[in-house]
Each structure stands twice: as C-alpha cells, then as structure tokens.
Design a protein around this motif. Sequence first.
Motif, mmCIF file in Angstrom:
data_model
loop_
_atom_site.group_PDB
_atom_site.id
_atom_site.type_symbol
_atom_site.label_atom_id
_atom_site.label_comp_id
_atom_site.label_asym_id
_atom_site.label_seq_id
_atom_site.Cartn_x
_atom_site.Cartn_y
_atom_site.Cartn_z
ATOM 1 N N TYR A 1 2.802 6.386 1.440
ATOM 2 C CA TYR A 1 3.190 5.534 2.555
ATOM 3 C C TYR A 1 2.953 4.107 2.068
ATOM 4 O O TYR A 1 1.858 3.791 1.588
ATOM 5 N N ARG B 1 -1.051 3.580 1.142
ATOM 6 C CA ARG B 1 -2.099 4.175 1.964
ATOM 7 C C ARG B 1 -3.081 4.993 1.149
ATOM 8 O O ARG B 1 -2.678 5.778 0.292
ATOM 9 N N GLY B 2 -4.360 4.802 1.450
ATOM 10 C CA GLY B 2 -5.404 5.678 0.945
ATOM 11 C C GLY B 2 -5.898 6.550 2.079
ATOM 12 O O GLY B 2 -5.249 6.662 3.117
ATOM 13 N N ASN C 1 -8.684 6.268 4.076
ATOM 14 C CA ASN C 1 -9.131 5.495 5.251
ATOM 15 C C ASN C 1 -8.855 4.012 5.105
ATOM 16 O O ASN C 1 -9.447 3.208 5.812
ATOM 17 N N ASN C 2 -7.974 3.655 4.165
ATOM 18 C CA ASN C 2 -7.772 2.238 3.899
ATOM 19 C C ASN C 2 -6.433 2.062 3.212
ATOM 20 O O ASN C 2 -5.717 3.034 2.964
ATOM 21 N N LEU C 3 -6.099 0.827 2.930
ATOM 22 C CA LEU C 3 -4.929 0.514 2.110
ATOM 23 C C LEU C 3 -5.386 0.016 0.752
ATOM 24 O O LEU C 3 -6.403 -0.682 0.651
ATOM 25 N N PHE D 1 -4.253 -2.492 -2.037
ATOM 26 C CA PHE D 1 -3.342 -3.635 -2.125
ATOM 27 C C PHE D 1 -3.071 -4.030 -3.568
ATOM 28 O O PHE D 1 -3.921 -3.849 -4.456
#
Lengths: 111, 115
Positions: A32, A94-95, A97-99, A101
């Motif tokens: 994502y 997407r990870g 619980n986080n992104l 960058f």
Amino acid sequence: AQSVTQLGSHVSVSEGALVLLRCNYSSSVPPYLFWYVQYPNQGLQLLLKYTSAATLVKGINGFEAEFKKSETSFHLTKPSAHMSDAAEYFCAVRGANNLFFGTGTRLTVIP
Amino acid sequence: GAGVSQSPSNKVTEKGKDVELRCDPISGHTALYWYRQSLGQGLEFLIYFQGNSAPDKSGLPSDRFSAERTGGSVSTLTIQRTQQEDSAVYLCASSTLLAGVYEQYFGPGTRLTVT
C-alpha cells in the motif's frame, strides 16, 4: 521488509511544465503506497494513496500516481506545475503499524 | 476542527540535558505515532500507540528515548541525556482506529537542536 526509494532529492521544473517525481518500492507483501507533501514549517499532508484498487490514483491539487507492479514504481505526476506546488514530497509504503518514508524530493517551480 | 498540535515548536538544549516534547492528537483519534525527520534522511518511525494496547516501540533508536500517552490522548516523547545526533524535527501524527496508517494527520513538528 518494506522500503521506498525516491530518485532525485531535488527537482526543478518551469511553471506550466510536467511534474514527475519518482518512487520505487520494495515490499514482501502487496504494497500500500502513499504520497505526502510538506510545505515549509508545516506537517505532512496526504496527497494520495494506493490500496490495491485502481492502479491510477488521483489525489488532491491535480496530482496523480500510477502503480506499476512490473516496475515496482509509484511515480507522482502533475500535467502543469503551479508556483504553489513548490514543497517537499515524500513517498511511503505501509508497514505493520507505521509508514516507511523515502528521503523526500524537494520540488522547485521556476516562474 | 483543530488538527494535531505539538509543543514547543522549537527547542534548543545543551548536550546531556533531558527534553520533553508534547503532542495533542485530534480529538477522537485513538492511534498516535511519533516520527523523526533528520536532514536528508526522510522520516523515521519511532513509536505507535493504539488505544490501551501496549505501544509498538520498535522504532526507538536507543533507551534514551521513551514515550507515554496519558489517558489515551496527549503524548510526551522524552529524550534523556540528549546528543547532537538527536537534532531533528520530531513529528507526531494521529488517526482513527478504522483509518489506521491509511489516513494519518500530522502535526507541524518540534524542531530540536542540541548544542
């Protein structure tokens, strides 16, 4: 593991010219993907996101991005640059619980 | 409505001092994230809170970094014995439980300078 690579830390375009900001991703799961914009002294603002629906994603301010699995790319484009588009742009994946960058691309628009 | 707010906007501290950075998420947002933006290095994930669940601390770079979230709302990021490499912009983001990482709203950040 997920990561993104943004090619070109600085991009300059003339006002009215095509904007192309490059992002390639690496992901062990279906990705994502996101593009964010950061104006000076402000937080990040979501431009658009790809969540496995249509491969061509339209966002705010006339930006769009195309997901290309064969090229592992998610490049951001805008047909005609405005002075107000000058900012820093971040690609993200997407990870859990986080992104994750990228390092960002600073866009300069030349009048 | 009000967005994510962070305070202070700028903080200058001497090496070795402790600092506390504050984040007020959007009302009703149960998820809260901290990221660090260092020059030329993009954003680095630090920690994630979701409701009353145990936080995901997997991004904290050392044990000098800690964060808490009181009452499921305000969060404080604490850096002990600051080092020059801690100089960065610290960004907070929040989201609803349903939206999660797909719709994070970012605050303006706290610029930390360690001298």
